[in-house]
Design a protein around this motif. Structure first.
Motif, PDB file in Angstrom:
ATOM      1  N   UNK A 110       0.837  -1.195   0.000  1.00 53.11           N
ATOM      2  CA  UNK A 110       0.000   0.000   0.000  1.00 53.11           C
ATOM      3  C   UNK A 110       0.875   1.249   0.000  1.00 53.11           C
ATOM      4  N   UNK A 111       0.462   2.259  -0.750  1.00 52.95           N
ATOM      5  CA  UNK A 111       1.157   3.552  -0.776  1.00 52.95           C
ATOM      6  C   UNK A 111       0.144   4.647  -0.437  1.00 52.95           C
ATOM      7  N   UNK A 112       0.625   5.740   0.118  1.00 53.05           N
ATOM      8  CA  UNK A 112      -0.256   6.878   0.406  1.00 53.05           C
ATOM      9  C   UNK A 112      -0.738   7.509  -0.894  1.00 53.05           C
ATOM     10  N   UNK A 113       0.140   7.527  -1.892  1.00 53.59           N
ATOM     11  CA  UNK A 113      -0.182   8.073  -3.207  1.00 53.59           C
ATOM     12  C   UNK A 113       0.796   7.473  -4.209  1.00 53.59           C
ATOM     13  N   UNK A 114       0.398   7.461  -5.483  1.00 52.26           N
ATOM     14  CA  UNK A 114       1.308   7.096  -6.561  1.00 52.26           C
ATOM     15  C   UNK A 114       1.302   8.227  -7.570  1.00 52.26           C
ATOM     16  N   UNK A 115       2.367   8.322  -8.335  1.00 50.11           N
ATOM     17  CA  UNK A 115       2.472   9.328  -9.391  1.00 50.11           C
ATOM     18  C   UNK A 115       2.484   8.594 -10.726  1.00 50.11           C
ATOM     19  N   UNK A 116       1.496   8.890 -11.568  1.00 53.47           N
ATOM     20  CA  UNK A 116       1.474   8.317 -12.909  1.00 53.47           C
ATOM     21  C   UNK A 116       2.293   9.205 -13.826  1.00 53.47           C
ATOM     22  N   UNK A 117       3.144   8.567 -14.628  1.00 50.66           N
ATOM     23  CA  UNK A 117       4.028   9.280 -15.548  1.00 50.66           C
ATOM     24  C   UNK A 117       3.596   9.007 -16.978  1.00 50.66           C
ATOM     25  N   UNK A 118       3.357  10.057 -17.734  1.00 49.30           N
ATOM     26  CA  UNK A 118       2.883   9.938 -19.109  1.00 49.30           C
ATOM     27  C   UNK A 118       3.778   9.021 -19.926  1.00 49.30           C
ATOM     28  N   UNK A 119       3.162   8.016 -20.558  1.00 52.45           N
ATOM     29  CA  UNK A 119       3.874   7.108 -21.434  1.00 52.45           C
ATOM     30  C   UNK A 119       4.749   6.089 -20.737  1.00 52.45           C
TER      31      UNK A 119
END
Length: 182
Positions: free
Chosen positions: A22-31
């Motif tokens: 589990x993570x507090x948040x994730x960062x989606x990276x374009x492509x």
């Protein structure tokens, strides 16, 4: 009760392991996919696919799984928690398996994921809980294969994703293409 589609939990792991913490948040990276996740990249990152052809495009940048699956599995005697099957985003209120290919999922304030196909679970699931693979890859009344282990997508627009974020669904133009394994 709020029935609109939402993110229940987010997960990532730098290592190739079965489940994801589990993570507090994730960062989606374009492509690319999920920052800090072993499957992040423009080309395939899944180990068996890298061995077959490391230049293939990565159509499996983000794995989404409907949280309702865990309740369904519980009714069949299995205990599965969010992240245990390796998904990046656990959803609620969204029947991910019925979405057509090319559906855009607007998640949180900025992120956009394009649905590419169904996850095809591997035999490692049997090591996790014997009998689970049969539940996740079954047969319909006509004998056709039914995959229940979530969907895969690519990141069209990056951004942060966290539990509680809304998910807006943008369907592609018809005729729709049913999801197949990727």
């Amino acid at each position: 009760m709020n029935d609109s589609p939402r993110v229940v939990a987010v997960h990532r792991d730098r290592e190739h392991r079965f489940g994801k913490p589990l993570a507090a948040a994730i960062e989606l990276l374009e492509g690319l996919g999920v920052a800090g996740d072993a499957h992040c990249g423009r080309t395939v990152q899944h180990r068996s696919r890298v061995r077959a052809d490391p230049a293939q495009p990565n159509l499996r940048q983000v794995h989404l799984m409907h949280g309702e699956l865990f309740d369904w599995l519980a009714g069949r005697g299995f205990t599965v928690d969010p992240g245990a099957l390796g998904e990046n985003i656990t959803t609620s209120g969204l029947d991910v398996l019925t979405l057509p290919r090319g559906t855009l999922l607007h998640i949180g304030g900025r992120a956009v994921v394009e649905v590419t196909g169904l996850r095809n679970p591997c035999s490692q699931i049997e090591d996790f809980q014997p009998g689970l693979l049969k539940e996740l890859v079954g047969r319909n009344d006509d004998g056709g294969i039914v995959r229940r282990a979530g969907i895969m997508g690519v990141v069209l627009q990056g951004g942060p994703v966290r539990a509680g974020d809304c998910i807006a669904v943008e369907l592609p133009e018809e005729p729709w293409q049913a999801l197949d394994r990727v």
